[in-house]
Design a protein around this motif. Structure first.
Motif, PDB file in Angstrom:
ATOM      1  N   ALA A 270      -8.595   6.508  -2.018  1.00 21.44           N
ATOM      2  CA  ALA A 270      -7.899   6.487  -0.731  1.00 21.44           C
ATOM      3  C   ALA A 270      -6.681   7.400  -0.782  1.00 21.44           C
ATOM      4  O   ALA A 270      -5.936   7.408  -1.764  1.00 21.44           O
ATOM      5  CB  ALA A 270      -7.475   5.062  -0.383  1.00 21.44           C
ATOM      6  N   SER A 271      -6.480   8.158   0.273  1.00 22.59           N
ATOM      7  CA  SER A 271      -5.314   9.037   0.372  1.00 22.59           C
ATOM      8  C   SER A 271      -5.013   9.275   1.840  1.00 22.59           C
ATOM      9  O   SER A 271      -5.933   9.488   2.641  1.00 22.59           O
ATOM     10  CB  SER A 271      -5.578  10.369  -0.341  1.00 22.59           C
ATOM     11  OG  SER A 271      -4.459  11.222  -0.223  1.00 22.59           O
ATOM     12  N   ALA A 272      -3.742   9.229   2.195  1.00 25.81           N
ATOM     13  CA  ALA A 272      -3.357   9.395   3.596  1.00 25.81           C
ATOM     14  C   ALA A 272      -2.037  10.142   3.679  1.00 25.81           C
ATOM     15  O   ALA A 272      -1.229  10.145   2.738  1.00 25.81           O
ATOM     16  CB  ALA A 272      -3.240   8.035   4.285  1.00 25.81           C
ATOM     17  N   THR A 273      -1.821  10.762   4.806  1.00 25.91           N
ATOM     18  CA  THR A 273      -0.532  11.358   5.139  1.00 25.91           C
ATOM     19  C   THR A 273       0.159  10.434   6.111  1.00 25.91           C
ATOM     20  O   THR A 273      -0.386  10.121   7.173  1.00 25.91           O
ATOM     21  CB  THR A 273      -0.713  12.747   5.764  1.00 25.91           C
ATOM     22  OG1 THR A 273      -1.411  13.589   4.843  1.00 25.91           O
ATOM     23  CG2 THR A 273       0.625  13.371   6.101  1.00 25.91           C
ATOM     24  N   VAL A 274       1.351   9.980   5.746  1.00 27.11           N
ATOM     25  CA  VAL A 274       2.105   9.033   6.575  1.00 27.11           C
ATOM     26  C   VAL A 274       3.416   9.695   6.984  1.00 27.11           C
ATOM     27  O   VAL A 274       4.207  10.106   6.124  1.00 27.11           O
ATOM     28  CB  VAL A 274       2.378   7.719   5.811  1.00 27.11           C
ATOM     29  CG1 VAL A 274       3.179   6.753   6.672  1.00 27.11           C
ATOM     30  CG2 VAL A 274       1.066   7.080   5.373  1.00 27.11           C
ATOM     31  N   GLY A 275       3.637   9.814   8.264  1.00 28.30           N
ATOM     32  CA  GLY A 275       4.852  10.459   8.757  1.00 28.30           C
ATOM     33  C   GLY A 275       5.210   9.980  10.143  1.00 28.30           C
ATOM     34  O   GLY A 275       4.437   9.283  10.808  1.00 28.30           O
ATOM     35  N   ALA A 276       6.382  10.374  10.579  1.00 27.88           N
ATOM     36  CA  ALA A 276       6.855   9.971  11.906  1.00 27.88           C
ATOM     37  C   ALA A 276       5.997  10.610  12.989  1.00 27.88           C
ATOM     38  O   ALA A 276       5.607  11.783  12.889  1.00 27.88           O
ATOM     39  CB  ALA A 276       8.310  10.361  12.091  1.00 27.88           C
TER      40      ALA A 276
END
Length: 911
Positions: free
Chosen positions: A456-462
């Motif tokens: 699992a890998s994700a980009t988390v940002g505003a």
């Protein structure tokens, strides 16, 4: 010249320009007028790189065996006359290549005394073949077709869609096959063959052999020329005189006819006739056959009261004579299993110009699974459109797996294949319909991966909207993109735990969006599950914080007035609230959904006890700060800047008693799109004590733009409005100089009390604002504290209300006369701050001035204090580099409460 003027005639075949080679040599000459700057008639090229601009330039040099390809989306003006000829077996071919529609020849087309010429795929209103032989005209659209002249022989008209087709005196041996027309008329032209034509929607005889036109052939035609399905009575009543096939007495000699389908005219009171043969009317094929000795009428079908085409498939389908003179097989013959085969040859060719079949319009290819590690057996399945009547025995499927392996031909639409290596492959399938026609799909992507673990890998940002985004984007939004997940198998499910008690799931690796209720630090957990059931989880820290924002200027409007609804009232100790409408919601005034904060003018009136009102974002804990302080029986107003809460809600809380509240919307902040703020050292714009008071109902205009440090292109201005020397309870409104006065007010002056309130006011196109006084008279003082403009300096970042200081808990900090209290805690690097400053326990009438710590104190004031009263005011003030302001008290002593509601930072930081 590049294009011929409408109305001119170009006679081709005369010496013109030099060809791209010797006339008569094999090859292709190109004509394309799409861009006049990229074609030439004088250069003699005729190539793809430099085509001719006109058909005439190419035709003047084309020779036997050459093809003239005509492209372009503009009209080729003027009549085109072809006079050059080919040779037997080496014709000159003129072909339109404009997407199947054909280039448009505006002035018509004429073939004059030529032989061995082919013309195909053009659009024009008139085509004439005169005194010409061994000529083929096919796939023309829109116009009339005419063959004429004693030199015309062996002319073929094929696959055209025309209004009328005329074969005239002198022409001989003309063949008309698979044309569509409103009428076919042959006059004094022997040996004409009319086979597999569709003649409909005219108001004359469908096919007529007039004058002396013997030895003709009429076969496999569909004729219903007095009938239109859209308007069955448009031709009027023929009185029984009309006929669909008319053959004169002289033309009947040696003429043969059969396998035709005829639909006579029908109307309210009478039917037309199927045939008029040698002057005698016949209603049935049997009658015609008997009268002609079986020379005509054999296998004909007469359909009375033809209502629509689809109801009479059996009259035209699978019933043509494949041995008829001039017969050309259709490109895609189809055997309709619902109709008996009564034709010759294959037995299922159709009558008329079209072959009725359910063409394979589209082909889809599905792969299962669409993503898998190599070595996995994948099922590929083809599905087709409009093939209900196709016998499965004629369908063949050619699969190309896209990995370089041999193609597979299958009698079934599904095959299995194991890929031997990882690839981004595109699988295709071609469906063969039994006649050699193959319809291909566009290709289906297939991901063949290397075996391995699920990660699992994700980009988390505003989630911050851009200036064009007007959607409902929460101020504290997070964007979670799990597409970075690595998996040899397809990901079937993704679950995101946002860390605030909210959990969301989706099928596949789609982006997740979420809005937090409060700023803070959260842990976002992303759990993925692949198609084999394996799972993996990744966790990411995320800080939800308000984004720096720009100001949206609006005309102030009233959002809430509890006095208008007796059922709505503020009660002490109870939370209330209201919604900020956005988007298409009623009362939104075009406000986008991507706003992050709102600026309100809040008035509390008819208070039953001394009280204070707190305003904060819905969904967050109620802060310890306050916004409006009001005395029993009085009215108090203050500017409030507050972030938007959940569902665009704003919460309110009255500390004691009961009161009415009036809320006016002054402006908004959003992350992108809007104006930037520039703080100014406060300066005085107006002080009516130097002139005269503002009278009852009076409006006074104040110039703003270009005054002092305020630029000429200012959009809105931050002012501090103070009233003094008031003669009666009244209200003041400040608004743009070129706009109508709103119903909202900014300050409620009272006799014997100096009162202040900060304003954000749009500046009119004339660069001014208006100040209106309701009743009585009052002096007005206006001080400027900053402005908003396109080229301003700062963006605003709202905060959860934070108490910076409260001198009531520290007696030594309470300012005495002519003293300054320094307040810290504003983020370092801020250029300005939005505060709510409250004075209480005041011992004397005084005033407070708020300014950047370390800077000279301006002559202006922010709060006007009354002995024994609690007075608040919204303050926008410059800030020292280390985040401090000074609050100066003039006389007496007072407690000071300072709450932070937001701050400004430089929108153009130095690189």
């Amino acid at each position: 010249m590049r294009l011929l003027t409408a109305g001119l005639v170009t006679v081709l075949g005369l010496p013109a320009v030099a060809a791209a080679g010797t006339p008569g040599t094999p090859g292709t000459l190109r004509v394309d007028n799409t861009d006049p700057a990229k074609c030439s008639d004088s250069g003699g090229q005729g190539t793809q790189a430099l085509p001719f601009c006109t058909i005439g330039a190419a035709a003047a040099v084309a020779g036997p065996g050459q093809t003239v390809e005509v492209a372009g989306r503009q009209e080729y003006r003027g009549e085109v006359v072809l006079t050059r000829s080919g040779e037997p077996g080496r014709p000159i071919t003129f072909r339109g290549v404009n997407g199947g529609v054909g280039a448009w020849i505006g002035g018509g087309l004429k073939l004059l005394a030529v032989h061995d010429v082919v013309v195909e795929s053009f659009s024009t209103f008139r085509t004439e073949v005169a005194d010409s032989s061994r000529v083929t005209v096919k796939n023309l659209r829109d116009g009339d077709l005419r063959v004429t002249g004693a030199g015309s022989s062996d002319v073929t008209l094929s696959g055209n869609n025309a209004r009328t087709i005329s074969v005239e005196a002198g022409a001989a041996g003309t063949t008309l096959v698979r044309n569509g027309a409103n009428a076919i008329r042959v006059t004094d032209a022997p040996r004409t063959t009319v086979t597999n034509n569709t003649v409909t929607d005219g108001c004359t005889a469908g096919i007529e052999l007039a004058g002396n036109s013997p030895q003709a052939n009429l076969f496999n035609n569909l004729v219903r020329n007095h009938f239109s399905p859209a308007a069955p009575y448009q031709c009027g009543n023929t009185g029984g005189q009309g006929a669909e096939i008319v053959v004169s007495a002289a033309s009947a000699t040696g003429t043969r006819a059969g396998y035709n389908t005829v639909a006579p005219y029908w109307g309210n009171s009478s039917n037309g006739n199927a045939y008029s043969w040698a002057g005698t009317v016949h209603q049935t094929p049997q009658a015609l056959a008997a009268a002609t000795g079986d020379q005509a009428g054999g296998h004909d079908i007469v359909v009375q009261n033809w209502a629509d085409g689809s109801a009479h498939n059996s009259a035209v389908t699978d019933s043509a004579d494949a041995t008829a003179p001039g017969f050309v097989p259709p490109a895609f013959p189809a055997d309709d299993p619902d109709v008996e085969n009564t034709g010759t040859g294959l037995g299922y060719y159709d009558r008329g110009k079209d072959e009725r079949q359910e063409n394979v319009g589209r082909v889809w290819l599905q792969t299962d699974p669409a993503r898998a590690p190599y070595g996995t057996e994948v099922t590929l399945t083809a599905t087709t459109e409009r093939t209900v009547h196709w016998p499965t025995s004629v369908m063949r499927y050619r699969f190309d797996f896209g990995d370089g392996s041999p193609t597979v031909t299958s009698a079934t639409p599904s095959v299995r294949h194991a890929y031997a290596r990882a690839c981004d492959c595109t699988a295709t399938v071609g469906v063969e319909t039994g006649d050699g026609n193959v319809v291909n799909n566009w290709g289906t992507p297939l991901k063949v991966t290397t075996p391995g673990p699920l990660k699992a890998s994700a980009t988390v940002g505003a989630n911050i909207p851009d200036q064009w985004d007007t959607s409902d984007t929460p101020p504290l939004g997070v964007r979670v993109d799990p597409s970075g997940t690595s998996s040899p198998w397809a990901v079937g499910k993704v679950v995101v735990d946002y860390g605030d008690g909210t959990v969301e799931s989706k099928n596949g690796l789609d982006v997740f969006l979420h809005g937090y209720a409060s700023p803070g630090d959260y842990t976002v957990k992303v759990t993925v599950t692949d198609s084999t059931g394996r799972t993996d989880t990744a966790a990411y820290p995320f800080r939800a914080a308000y984004a720096p924002s720009r100001f949206l200027r609006i005309d102030p409007y009233r959002l809430l007035d509890t006095r208008d609804d007796p059922a709505v009232i503020l009660r002490g100790g109870q939370e209330g609230g209201f919604t900020i409408p956005t988007g298409d919601a009623p009362g939104s005034n075009g406000t986008p959904g991507s706003i992050s904060s709102v600026v309100l003018n809040v008035t509390v009136t008819e208070a039953t006890q001394d009280s204070h009102l707190i305003v904060w974002p819905a969904g967050q804990e109620r802060p310890q700060t306050s916004n409006v302080n009001v005395a029993a029986g009085r009215t108090s107003t203050n500017l409030v800047t507050v972030p938007i809460g959940q569902a665009h809600r704003i919460s309110t809380y009255l500390s004691a008693g009961q009161a009415e509240v009036i809320v006016d919307v002054v402006g908004f902040y959003r992350p992108n799109g809007g104006y930037l703020f520039t703080p100014l050292e406060p300066s005085r714009l107006v002080d009516t004590r130097d002139s005269r008071k503002l009278g009852a109902g009076e409006v006074r205009t104040v110039k703003i733009a270009g005054v002092g440090a305020v630029p000429a292109d200012v959009a809105s201005v931050v002012l501090n409005l103070t009233s003094t020397g008031t003669s009666a309870d009244t209200h003041l409104s400040v608004y743009a100089g070129d706009r109508p006065r709103p119903i909202s007010s900014n300050l409620n002056p009272e006799p014997g009390k100096d009162k202040s309130n900060q304003l954000i006011v749009p500046v009119g196109a004339d660069g001014s604002v208006n100040v209106y006084n309701h009743v009585g008279s009052t002096d007005v003082i206006l001080d400027v504290f900053g402005y908003y403009a396109n080229d301003g300096k700062g963006k605003f970042t709202p905060t959860v209300p934070v108490r910076l200081t409260d001198t009531r808990s520290n007696p030594f900090a309470k300012p005495g006369p002519d003293s300054t209290t320094v307040v810290s805690g504003i983020p370092a690097g801020s250029t300005a701050a939005v505060l709510n400053v409250t004075a209480t326990n005041t011992t004397a009438d005084s005033y407070l001035t708020v300014h950047a710590d370390g800077s000279p104190r301006p002559i202006t004031s922010n709060l006007n204090l009354l002995r024994g009263a609690t007075v608040p005011n919204h303050v926008t003030t410059p800030v020292s580099a280390d985040g401090k302001v000074g609050i100066y008290n003039h006389v007496g002593s007072t407690d000071i409460i300072a709450d932070l509601f937001g701050y400004f930072t430089d929108a153009w930081p130095a690189s």
